[in-house]
Design a protein around this motif. Structure first.
Motif, PDB file in Angstrom:
ATOM      1  N   THR A 266      -5.297  -6.176 -10.412  1.00 13.84           N
ATOM      2  CA  THR A 266      -4.769  -7.095  -8.862  1.00 13.84           C
ATOM      3  C   THR A 266      -3.467  -7.422  -9.714  1.00 13.84           C
ATOM      4  O   THR A 266      -3.142  -7.816  -8.767  1.00 13.84           O
ATOM      5  CB  THR A 266      -5.558  -8.592  -9.054  1.00 13.84           C
TER       6      THR A 266
ATOM      7  N   GLY B 129     -13.388  -4.529   5.344  1.00 15.49           N
ATOM      8  CA  GLY B 129     -12.628  -4.737   4.531  1.00 15.49           C
ATOM      9  C   GLY B 129     -11.749  -6.508   3.997  1.00 15.49           C
ATOM     10  O   GLY B 129     -11.958  -6.499   3.611  1.00 15.49           O
ATOM     11  N   SER B 130     -12.294  -7.145   5.620  1.00 17.43           N
ATOM     12  CA  SER B 130     -11.983  -8.449   5.836  1.00 17.43           C
ATOM     13  C   SER B 130     -10.023  -8.300   5.248  1.00 17.43           C
ATOM     14  O   SER B 130      -9.344  -9.069   4.658  1.00 17.43           O
ATOM     15  CB  SER B 130     -12.256  -9.187   4.395  1.00 17.43           C
TER      16      SER B 130
ATOM     17  N   TYR C  41      -9.529 -13.088  -7.247  1.00 18.64           N
ATOM     18  CA  TYR C  41      -8.372 -12.619  -7.248  1.00 18.64           C
ATOM     19  C   TYR C  41      -7.438 -12.681  -8.550  1.00 18.64           C
ATOM     20  O   TYR C  41      -6.040 -12.653  -8.562  1.00 18.64           O
ATOM     21  CB  TYR C  41      -7.397 -13.164  -6.359  1.00 18.64           C
TER      22      TYR C  41
ATOM     23  N   PHE D  79      -1.786  -4.331  -9.317  1.00 24.22           N
ATOM     24  CA  PHE D  79      -1.537  -4.449  -7.266  1.00 24.22           C
ATOM     25  C   PHE D  79      -0.251  -5.031  -6.884  1.00 24.22           C
ATOM     26  O   PHE D  79       0.640  -4.349  -6.029  1.00 24.22           O
ATOM     27  CB  PHE D  79      -2.992  -4.550  -7.088  1.00 24.22           C
TER      28      PHE D  79
ATOM     29  N   TYR E  82     -14.621  -8.950  -8.313  1.00 27.01           N
ATOM     30  CA  TYR E  82     -14.448  -8.589  -6.564  1.00 27.01           C
ATOM     31  C   TYR E  82     -15.666  -7.834  -6.189  1.00 27.01           C
ATOM     32  O   TYR E  82     -15.746  -6.552  -5.848  1.00 27.01           O
ATOM     33  CB  TYR E  82     -13.427  -7.414  -6.670  1.00 27.01           C
TER      34      TYR E  82
ATOM     35  N   SER F  15      -5.364 -14.515   1.412  1.00 26.79           N
ATOM     36  CA  SER F  15      -6.649 -14.131   2.191  1.00 26.79           C
ATOM     37  C   SER F  15      -7.536 -14.993   3.039  1.00 26.79           C
ATOM     38  O   SER F  15      -8.599 -15.625   1.836  1.00 26.79           O
ATOM     39  CB  SER F  15      -7.066 -13.440   0.596  1.00 26.79           C
TER      40      SER F  15
ATOM     41  N   GLU G 249       0.354 -12.325  -0.331  1.00 30.03           N
ATOM     42  CA  GLU G 249      -0.602 -12.206   0.667  1.00 30.03           C
ATOM     43  C   GLU G 249      -1.351 -13.697   0.665  1.00 30.03           C
ATOM     44  O   GLU G 249      -1.085 -14.577   0.447  1.00 30.03           O
ATOM     45  CB  GLU G 249      -1.444 -11.502  -0.352  1.00 30.03           C
TER      46      GLU G 249
ATOM     47  N   TYR H 129       1.310  -1.450  -0.058  1.00 32.23           N
ATOM     48  CA  TYR H 129       0.038  -0.444  -0.114  1.00 32.23           C
ATOM     49  C   TYR H 129       0.907   1.036  -0.039  1.00 32.23           C
ATOM     50  O   TYR H 129       0.688   2.451   0.987  1.00 32.23           O
ATOM     51  CB  TYR H 129      -1.126  -0.101   1.627  1.00 32.23           C
TER      52      TYR H 129
ATOM     53  N   PHE I  92      -5.976  -0.095  -5.137  1.00 27.61           N
ATOM     54  CA  PHE I  92      -7.103  -1.460  -4.426  1.00 27.61           C
ATOM     55  C   PHE I  92      -7.679  -0.765  -4.419  1.00 27.61           C
ATOM     56  O   PHE I  92      -9.042  -1.295  -4.426  1.00 27.61           O
ATOM     57  CB  PHE I  92      -6.315  -1.468  -2.624  1.00 27.61           C
TER      58      PHE I  92
ATOM     59  N   ASN J 166      -5.833 -11.317   5.755  1.00 30.00           N
ATOM     60  CA  ASN J 166      -4.509 -11.053   5.622  1.00 30.00           C
ATOM     61  C   ASN J 166      -3.078 -11.967   6.312  1.00 30.00           C
ATOM     62  O   ASN J 166      -2.345 -12.383   6.272  1.00 30.00           O
ATOM     63  CB  ASN J 166      -3.839  -9.660   5.489  1.00 30.00           C
TER      64      ASN J 166
HETATM   65  C1  AVJ Z   1      -7.374  -5.558   2.029  1.00 27.54           C
HETATM   66  C2  AVJ Z   1      -6.934  -7.708   2.634  1.00 27.54           C
HETATM   67  C3  AVJ Z   1      -9.152  -7.467   2.265  1.00 27.54           C
HETATM   68  O1  AVJ Z   1      -7.705  -9.655   0.666  1.00 27.54           O
HETATM   69  O2  AVJ Z   1      -9.798  -9.054  -0.934  1.00 27.54           O
HETATM   70  C4  AVJ Z   1      -7.279  -7.858  -2.259  1.00 27.54           C
HETATM   71  C5  AVJ Z   1      -6.312  -7.337  -0.843  1.00 27.54           C
HETATM   72  N1  AVJ Z   1      -5.491  -7.934  -2.576  1.00 27.54           N
HETATM   73  N2  AVJ Z   1      -6.826  -8.211  -4.437  1.00 27.54           N
HETATM   74  C6  AVJ Z   1      -7.407  -9.363  -0.349  1.00 27.54           C
HETATM   75  C7  AVJ Z   1      -6.119  -7.827  -2.390  1.00 27.54           C
HETATM   76  C8  AVJ Z   1      -5.680  -8.540  -4.018  1.00 27.54           C
HETATM   77  C9  AVJ Z   1      -8.382  -7.563   0.259  1.00 27.54           C
HETATM   78  N3  AVJ Z   1      -7.530  -7.183   1.837  1.00 27.54           N
END
Ligand code: AVJ
Length: 334
Positions: A212, A160-161, A205, A215, A57, A281, A279, A40, A48, A165
């Motif tokens: 994505t 935002g969940s 994703y 990102f 998404y 998720s 990451e 970020y 994002f 992470n």
């Molecule tokens: C911000 C952690 C909730 O896990 O959905 C989205 C980050 N990474 N697409 C997720 C994310 C790739 C997102 N969070």
């Protein structure tokens, strides 16, 4: 930024040096991994925000709809005069829903690791809600947070969940920390993505517009810019898949060939097809959620979902200390 607005700063945990240290450690580790919080920077935050608008998404729009539908109920549960503390506030779009629903809100304290994002967001909120006390806190919400002075009950907000992470152990550590910060009579509104058909998760994703991927790969650009790294952006690819057994999306940057890269004066070799973790998720179900809440000293007072059961917003209340299970690792280990 608003000259009259006080802010609290623990930014030494969030600066370039921290990135430098974490990258060198992460590239030296096996398997290689770089913590997700470094995704970020300004460009990463903008990408994002773009992800949140993608048709695949569903998370952001689903959570926003749930919050809209139940904001008044959250306001009733929290009661009058509470202080709202948001963990990892980003652009605070969802916070407005709560700010408007909480009666006689005494304070809004967004905690965020990104100084620029935080200042812009806080100033904008202060302008839109001139009578509200806004206290931006620049810190990593996983680490120590400077003392926040507030009267009234504390309501935490972790939407935002973002908790997805975190590994289960990290999620428990976060909840224990939040529980302390929010106090015995505190509560926490938590947004979590739910387990669902693997294809739906995979698509979320691996969007067709490639946002994505951009990102994830922005991490390489950030290293090139901030750490004088020499990553060839065409030599690496975004990779995301759902591990159903673990109940999590895993995201990696994969090297497309054998190559060497310089980062801050150090040389790193990548084997062909070697990957670097960026990451997790995690996706939850009702049982996971109950276990998670209890492990952090909370109980689930309410769970709201959308009609398709894609996403959940849970209202957690602190379990009084004497009843609370002690955090894992403190029992029988001394
Ligand atoms: C911000 C952690 C909730 O896990 O959905 C989205 C980050 N990474 N697409 C997720 C994310 C790739 C997102 N969070």
């Amino acid at each position: 930024m608003n000259g009259s607005m006080l802010s609290l700063d623990y930014a030494e945990t969030a600066d370039r040096e921290d990135f430098h240290r974490a990258v060198l450690a992460g590239l030296s580790a096996r398997p290689r991994a770089i913590p997700a919080k470094f995704l970020y920077d300004a460009r990463g935050s903008a990408l994002f925000d773009e992800i949140c608008e993608l048709p695949e998404y569903y998370l952001t729009r689903t959570e926003t709809a749930i919050l809209k539908r139940h904001a008044a109920e959250i306001g009733r549960r929290a009661g009058a005069g509470c202080a709202l503390i948001e963990f990892g506030s980003g652009s605070s779009v969802k916070s407005r829903l709560l700010i408007e629903a909480l009666p006689e809100l005494a304070l809004y304290a967004p905690i965020d690791i990104s100084r620029e994002h935080l200042d812009v967001t806080a100033a904008r909120l202060q302008r839109d809600y001139p009578k509200l006390r806004v206290l931006p806190v620049c810190a990593d919400f996983m680490g120590p947070v400077p003392p926040i002075e507030s009267s009234g009950r504390r309501l935490g907000f972790f939407p935002g969940s973002t908790i997805g992470n975190l590994t289960p152990a990290e999620a428990t550590a976060f909840l224990c920390h939040a529980r302390q910060l929010l106090g015995d009579d505190g509560a926490l509104v938590l947004g979590v993505d739910l387990r669902k058909a693997p294809q739906r998760l995979h698509d979320a994703y691996n969007d067709s517009a490639g946002v994505t991927a951009a990102f994830t790969l922005n991490l390489l650009r950030r290293m090139n810019r901030e750490l004088q790294a020499t990553f060839d952006l065409g030599g690496f690819a975004h990779e995301a898949f759902y591990d159903e057994r673990e109940g999590r999306i895993e995201i990696y940057i994969r090297s497309l060939r054998e190559q060497a890269v310089w980062v801050a004066g150090h040389r790193f070799e990548f084997a062909a097809a070697e990957r670097m973790h960026t990451e997790y998720s995690y996706k939850y179900d009702a049982a996971d959620l109950a276990t998670l809440a209890a492990s952090g000293g909370f109980r689930i007072a309410e769970t709201w979902t959308d009609p398709e059961q894609l996403f959940a917003v849970v209202y957690l209340e602190g379990v009084p200390q004497k009843e609370a299970a002690r955090p894992r690792g403190t029992l029988g280990r001394a």
